[in-house]
Design a protein around this motif. Structure first.
Motif, PDB file in Angstrom:
ATOM      1  N   LEU A   1     -11.675 -24.771  -0.124  1.00 26.78           N
ATOM      2  CA  LEU A   1     -10.311 -24.342   0.183  1.00 26.78           C
ATOM      3  C   LEU A   1      -9.389 -24.528  -1.019  1.00 26.78           C
ATOM      4  O   LEU A   1      -8.569 -23.662  -1.326  1.00 26.78           O
ATOM      5  N   GLU A   2      -9.526 -25.655  -1.677  1.00 26.11           N
ATOM      6  CA  GLU A   2      -8.674 -25.911  -2.846  1.00 26.11           C
ATOM      7  C   GLU A   2      -8.990 -24.944  -3.982  1.00 26.11           C
ATOM      8  O   GLU A   2      -8.078 -24.494  -4.690  1.00 26.11           O
ATOM      9  N   ALA A   3     -10.272 -24.588  -4.142  1.00 24.93           N
ATOM     10  CA  ALA A   3     -10.637 -23.605  -5.161  1.00 24.93           C
ATOM     11  C   ALA A   3     -10.043 -22.235  -4.825  1.00 24.93           C
ATOM     12  O   ALA A   3      -9.559 -21.517  -5.715  1.00 24.93           O
ATOM     13  N   ALA A   4     -10.059 -21.874  -3.540  1.00 27.15           N
ATOM     14  CA  ALA A   4      -9.465 -20.603  -3.132  1.00 27.15           C
ATOM     15  C   ALA A   4      -7.966 -20.586  -3.401  1.00 27.15           C
ATOM     16  O   ALA A   4      -7.419 -19.586  -3.894  1.00 27.15           O
ATOM     17  N   ALA A   5      -7.280 -21.702  -3.092  1.00 29.19           N
ATOM     18  CA  ALA A   5      -5.843 -21.778  -3.342  1.00 29.19           C
ATOM     19  C   ALA A   5      -5.542 -21.702  -4.841  1.00 29.19           C
ATOM     20  O   ALA A   5      -4.582 -21.039  -5.260  1.00 29.19           O
ATOM     21  N   GLU A   6      -6.370 -22.351  -5.648  1.00 27.56           N
ATOM     22  CA  GLU A   6      -6.166 -22.328  -7.098  1.00 27.56           C
ATOM     23  C   GLU A   6      -6.376 -20.915  -7.651  1.00 27.56           C
ATOM     24  O   GLU A   6      -5.584 -20.425  -8.464  1.00 27.56           O
ATOM     25  N   ASP A   7      -7.438 -20.240  -7.204  1.00 23.91           N
ATOM     26  CA  ASP A   7      -7.686 -18.873  -7.657  1.00 23.91           C
ATOM     27  C   ASP A   7      -6.580 -17.929  -7.198  1.00 23.91           C
ATOM     28  O   ASP A   7      -6.181 -17.016  -7.928  1.00 23.91           O
ATOM     29  N   MET A   8      -6.095 -18.150  -5.992  1.00 26.88           N
ATOM     30  CA  MET A   8      -5.016 -17.315  -5.486  1.00 26.88           C
ATOM     31  C   MET A   8      -3.759 -17.469  -6.333  1.00 26.88           C
ATOM     32  O   MET A   8      -3.100 -16.480  -6.672  1.00 26.88           O
ATOM     33  N   ASN A   9      -3.430 -18.698  -6.708  1.00 26.82           N
ATOM     34  CA  ASN A   9      -2.256 -18.930  -7.558  1.00 26.82           C
ATOM     35  C   ASN A   9      -2.426 -18.283  -8.923  1.00 26.82           C
ATOM     36  O   ASN A   9      -1.472 -17.718  -9.476  1.00 26.82           O
TER      37      ASN A   9
END
Length: 454
Positions: free
Chosen positions: A282-290
């Motif tokens: 989830l944190e990787a997805a949020a980082e990629d999204m940003n």
């Protein structure tokens, strides 16, 4: 009152009633009048021949172009028949019994029946309410109306203008039988703003929007959350194989999503060391999204999937485990923070979160308001319906607590409330069985045989 005046009043009333009848039935009255004139003028063989020719023409039309025949002939004729034989016939006694009429100075005031539209499974009746009447007065007596007009249930919808409402009378349940997995679509037919994953109550395709939104699925154990998830993945399969869509899956139970693990770009599951799986994903997805948002800033306002920037679907099964039940408090906070970032900012840059959970309470998932589109499958209690779909959803006909717990009848059946409409729609997702999932994985992993694909 003098006898002569009484006769005059009665004559005027009879004349008014006759005019109203002729206006309401202008088409059939005109047809019968023409046929009668033809019979008197040329003999009764002529109108009989005309009727035969019309019947033959209708049969040919139905055979050559059935869709247009149904749309322009069959449905209007059925709507007219049901208007006269069902609704107008029983209108006054049913509304009086339901308490929807008013009496003022000895005169009874009755809501007006405007028109009827008839579909294969339901009728839509447009009603002009009495002055000062509100739709919730009709919602409170929906059960009375259903029994009065012989329908299985009634829903109240907003009308085309103030003072009007639509009454949706469901005659037949189009969702009583399980729907087999839908065919894998052609890539050119896939629309991320409307993926076909099942059927709606009127028999039309249920199209689920992913682009520009997030989806919350709530339902008790065995309600069919897997049917919604796997039907969505199946509808995306050609774009997944083509690299335009990526699915990142989080599977706390290690049962539902692990079966199709080969289709997912990333997969996280609960283990003895949960830090290495779900929360970091989830944190990787949020980082990629940003990072993507930073890249798109000032360049584009709309997202189009590409191989460089694919559309990412984050599927979270048992969402409540991450937000409430995970034994590690720090992990819960991290997961909730990442989910909040994804659901509040991700949809404009090609991220969609699909979250599934059993418990509808706010304390279990306080992020549910960040999911614009919501699906309520079978729920255990009536107050949970409004928790999932929003206040007033159950009064509008979303009876998710009354869906059958028998899998063959109720699994995959639910109500959808979209961001763009407050009215819930009853739907059923197609059932994607184990063999269907194995075949899907085999398409993505051609080196594996179908039996071992999962």
């Amino acid at each position: 009152m003098p006898e002569g005046l009484v006769l005059l009043v009665n004559a005027v009333r009879a004349l008014v009633r006759t005019v109203v009848f002729l206006v309401r039935n202008i088409v059939p009255v005109s047809v019968l009048s023409v046929l009668g004139w033809l019979g008197v003028r040329f003999g009764w063989t002529v109108p009989v021949l005309v009727l035969v020719l019309v019947a033959v023409g209708l049969v040919v039309w139905a055979v050559v172009d059935r869709p247009s025949f149904v749309r322009y002939a069959a449905r209007p004729a059925r709507a007219r028949w049901r208007l006269v034989a069902v609704y107008r016939r029983h209108w006054q006694p049913v509304l009086v019994t339901a308490g929807l009429t008013k009496v003022h100075k000895g005169r009874e005031y009755l809501p007006s029946l405007v028109r009827v539209r008839s579909g294969p499974m339901s009728d839509r009746v447009l009603v002009k309410m009495l002055k000062g009447q509100a739709p919730d007065a009709w919602e409170r007596v929906a059960v009375n109306l259903a029994h009065g007009f012989g329908a299985t249930l009634v829903r109240v919808r907003d009308g085309d203008r103030p003072g009007r409402i639509w009454l949706e009378f469901v005659r037949k349940d189009a969702l009583a039988v399980p729907i087999p997995a839908l065919p894998v679509p052609d890539p050119s037919e896939i629309d991320l703003s409307g993926l076909e994953i099942g059927r709606t109550e009127d028999g039309s395709p249920w199209r689920l929007r992913l682009l520009g939104t997030h989806v919350l699925i709530a339902g008790a154990t065995g309600a069919g959350k897997g049917s919604v998830i796997w039907s969505t993945i199946r509808a995306l399969l050609p774009l997944i194989l083509g690299g335009l869509v990526e699915v990142w899956a989080i599977d706390p139970k290690r049962m539902e999503l692990s079966y199709g693990r080969g289709l997912f770009e990333r997969y996280g599951r609960y283990s003895s060391d949960p830090k290495g799986g779900m929360v970091e994903l989830l944190e990787a997805a949020a980082e990629d999204m940003n990072a993507r948002a930073e890249l798109f800033a000032g360049v584009t306002r709309s997202f189009t999937p590409s191989h460089e920037h694919p559309f990412r679907v984050i599927v979270v099964d048992e969402l409540a485990f991450l937000t409430a039940y995970c034994p590690d408090r720090d992990l819960r906070k991290r997961a909730e923070s990442a989910l909040a970032v994804l659901t509040s900012q991700g949809r404009s840059v090609g991220y969609c979160v699909i979250g599934a959970q059993q418990d509808a309470r706010k304390e279990v998932n306080n992020l549910r308001n960040l999911f614009p589109d919501r699906i309520a499958l079978r729920l255990d209690e009536d107050d949970q319906v409004d928790m999932v779909l929003g206040e007033g959803a159950r009064d509008r006909g979303a009876l998710a607590d009354q869906i059958s717990s028998v899998p063959e009848i109720g699994a995959g059946v639910g109500f959808v409330r979209l961001e763009t409409s407050p009215d819930p729609v009853r739907v059923r997702a197609a059932y994607v069985c184990d063999a269907d999932i194995r075949a899907m994985v085999a398409l993505g992993l051609p080196d594996l045989d179908v039996e071992g694909a999962a």
